[in-house]
Design an enzyme around this catalytic site. Structure first.
Site, short mmCIF file in Angstrom:
data_model
loop_
_atom_site.label_atom_id
_atom_site.label_comp_id
_atom_site.label_asym_id
_atom_site.label_seq_id
_atom_site.Cartn_x
_atom_site.Cartn_y
_atom_site.Cartn_z
N LYS A 36 48.36 33.52 45.61
CA LYS A 36 48.72 34.09 46.93
C LYS A 36 47.49 34.13 47.83
CE LYS A 36 46.40 38.19 46.47
NZ LYS A 36 45.14 38.45 47.18
N ALA A 122 38.72 35.35 42.61
CA ALA A 122 38.57 34.62 43.87
C ALA A 122 39.34 35.23 45.03
CB ALA A 122 39.02 33.18 43.67
N LEU A 124 42.68 35.37 44.99
CA LEU A 124 43.94 34.63 45.03
C LEU A 124 44.96 35.18 44.02
CD1 LEU A 124 42.36 31.05 45.27
CD2 LEU A 124 43.37 32.39 47.13
N GLY A 126 45.19 35.12 40.83
CA GLY A 126 45.62 34.23 39.74
C GLY A 126 45.98 35.00 38.47
N ASP A 161 48.34 43.93 42.25
CA ASP A 161 48.95 42.72 42.85
C ASP A 161 50.08 42.14 42.01
OD1 ASP A 161 47.17 42.74 44.93
OD2 ASP A 161 45.85 41.21 44.09
O1 C5P Z 1 44.81 47.25 40.45
P1 C5P Z 1 43.69 46.31 40.15
O2 C5P Z 1 43.25 46.37 38.71
O3 C5P Z 1 43.95 44.92 40.60
O4 C5P Z 1 42.46 46.82 41.01
C1 C5P Z 1 41.12 46.49 40.75
C2 C5P Z 1 40.22 47.51 41.40
O5 C5P Z 1 40.27 47.37 42.84
C3 C5P Z 1 40.61 48.94 41.14
O6 C5P Z 1 39.98 49.42 39.97
C4 C5P Z 1 40.10 49.67 42.37
O7 C5P Z 1 38.71 49.94 42.24
C5 C5P Z 1 40.26 48.65 43.47
N1 C5P Z 1 41.50 48.84 44.24
C6 C5P Z 1 41.58 49.87 45.15
N2 C5P Z 1 42.75 50.05 45.86
C7 C5P Z 1 43.78 49.21 45.70
C8 C5P Z 1 43.71 48.14 44.78
C9 C5P Z 1 42.54 47.98 44.07
O8 C5P Z 1 40.64 50.65 45.33
N3 C5P Z 1 44.89 49.39 46.42
#
Ligand code: C5P
Length: 325
Positions: A36, A122, A124, A126, A161
């Site tokens: 995406k 990246a 995206l 993935g 995501d």
């Molecule tokens: O949810 P995910 O593991 O993809 O998120 C990775 C990191 O990005 C989280 O640990 C957080 O620090 C940050 N994040 C955030 N707010 C979001 C999504 C991600 O602060 N809405």
């Protein structure tokens, strides 16, 4: 092993005798897993749980990994990835398959072979896409009785995501990213061709959010976010101002990563009218109305040694409706 009794009894009730005794061992199931980009990304504020509230318009693109699932005669999940550094139990595909097996108390094991093409770390998504692809593939292949509530719960537990890819196409994602409102399969014809440039660094999303000052948040007074503006335009097939293709993480990423700033400059020099960061980067993207200029920009950047992809927006079920302004 955590067993959800309700789901398990629903599972058994729905499973025909034939399905219960079916031995899947040796059978394989292939699936494509798409990337995406973020057309917009408004950061609305920091939450008590450390995450950020956001509003983002995500668009699935025609850049994909290939996943081959094979049922194995073992009570476990194995992964082999074309990138050896991703062949381990931390891979989201393993966590996705384990989540399904645990929720339904399944002992059937699976080998996941993952051929990566989508750049890693990246911006995206993935890894998130791979996780959703495995969830949906197991459900369809093994006829699992997972409701959409079950799927959304598992997806949200795997990452912010992951939920987007349950519907894919184009969607407004809110909250942590897990509240998904699918949008119609509309994409401006003026943006037919998408050129991605992946600078030669990986960026951890958590680092980008940690570096983000509150001054980069969107002022969402009366619900006026860039994402809402673009959503309305896409729904009604109206033009939107380029200023609304906003990514609240971009200023900070350009400041902290000179490689991304240099790549952005290279894209502009190579003919892009505008350039935007996807997610937390480092991938940058722009669009073109015609293949000739898109391919010219692609070749110019590749000659300079950049990793470049020429792609397009895609929607599920081949519903690829492009419209003219
Ligand atoms: O949810 P995910 O593991 O993809 O998120 C990775 C990191 O990005 C989280 O640990 C957080 O620090 C940050 N994040 C955030 N707010 C979001 C999504 C991600 O602060 N809405």
């Amino acid at each position: 092993m955590v067993l959800d009794k309700d789901i398990l009894s629903r599972h058994n009730a729905h499973m025909s005798h034939e399905q219960q005794v079916h031995n899947w061992t040796g059978e394989t199931y292939f699936i494509q897993s798409y990337a995406k980009i973020n057309l917009t990304l408004d950061i609305l504020g920091r939450r008590a749980d450390g995450y950020h509230d956001l509003a983002t318009v995500m668009q699935m693109i025609d850049l994909s990994d290939t996943i081959c699932l094979t049922a194995i005669d073992e009570d476990c999940v194995r992964v082999v990835c074309s990138r050896p550094d991703l062949s381990n139990a931390d891979n989201l595909v393993v966590r996705a398959a384990q989540a399904v097996r645990q929720r339904l108390g399944l002992s059937q094991g699976v080998l996941i072979e993952l051929q990566k093409r989508i750049p890693v770390a990246a911006g995206l998504a993935g890894g998130s896409s791979n996780a959703t692809a495995v969830l949906l593939a197991l459900q369809r292949w093994w006829h699992l009785p997972l409701s959409s509530t079950d799927l959304f719960a598992i997806a949200a537990s795997l990452g912010s995501d992951v939920s987007f890819f349950l519907s894919g196409g184009q969607a407004l994602c809110e909250g942590r990213g897990e509240r998904v409102t699918p949008l119609p399969a509309h994409w401006p014809a003026t943006m037919r061709w998408i050129v991605l440039l992946k600078p030669a660094i990986g960026i951890a999303t958590a680092t980008v959010f940690r570096n983000l000052p509150a001054s980069d948040y969107t002022d969402a007074t009366e619900g006026h976010t860039h994402s809402n503006n673009v959503c309305t335009a896409l729904r009604t097939r109206q033009e939107f101002a380029l200023e609304h293709l906003h990514n609240g993480l971009e200023r900070s990423v350009l400041e902290h990563y000179p490689e991304v700033a240099a790549a952005r400059e290279a894209l502009l020099q190579a003919g892009a009218r505008w350039v935007r960061l996807s997610g937390s980067g480092p991938t940058l993207f722009t669009t073109f109305p015609d293949l000739e200029s898109a391919a010219q920009t692609e070749h110019t950047l590749r000659d300079q040694g950049y990793e470049v992809y020429l792609t397009r927006a895609i929607f599920p079920n081949g519903e690829n409706v492009y419209y003219y302004h």
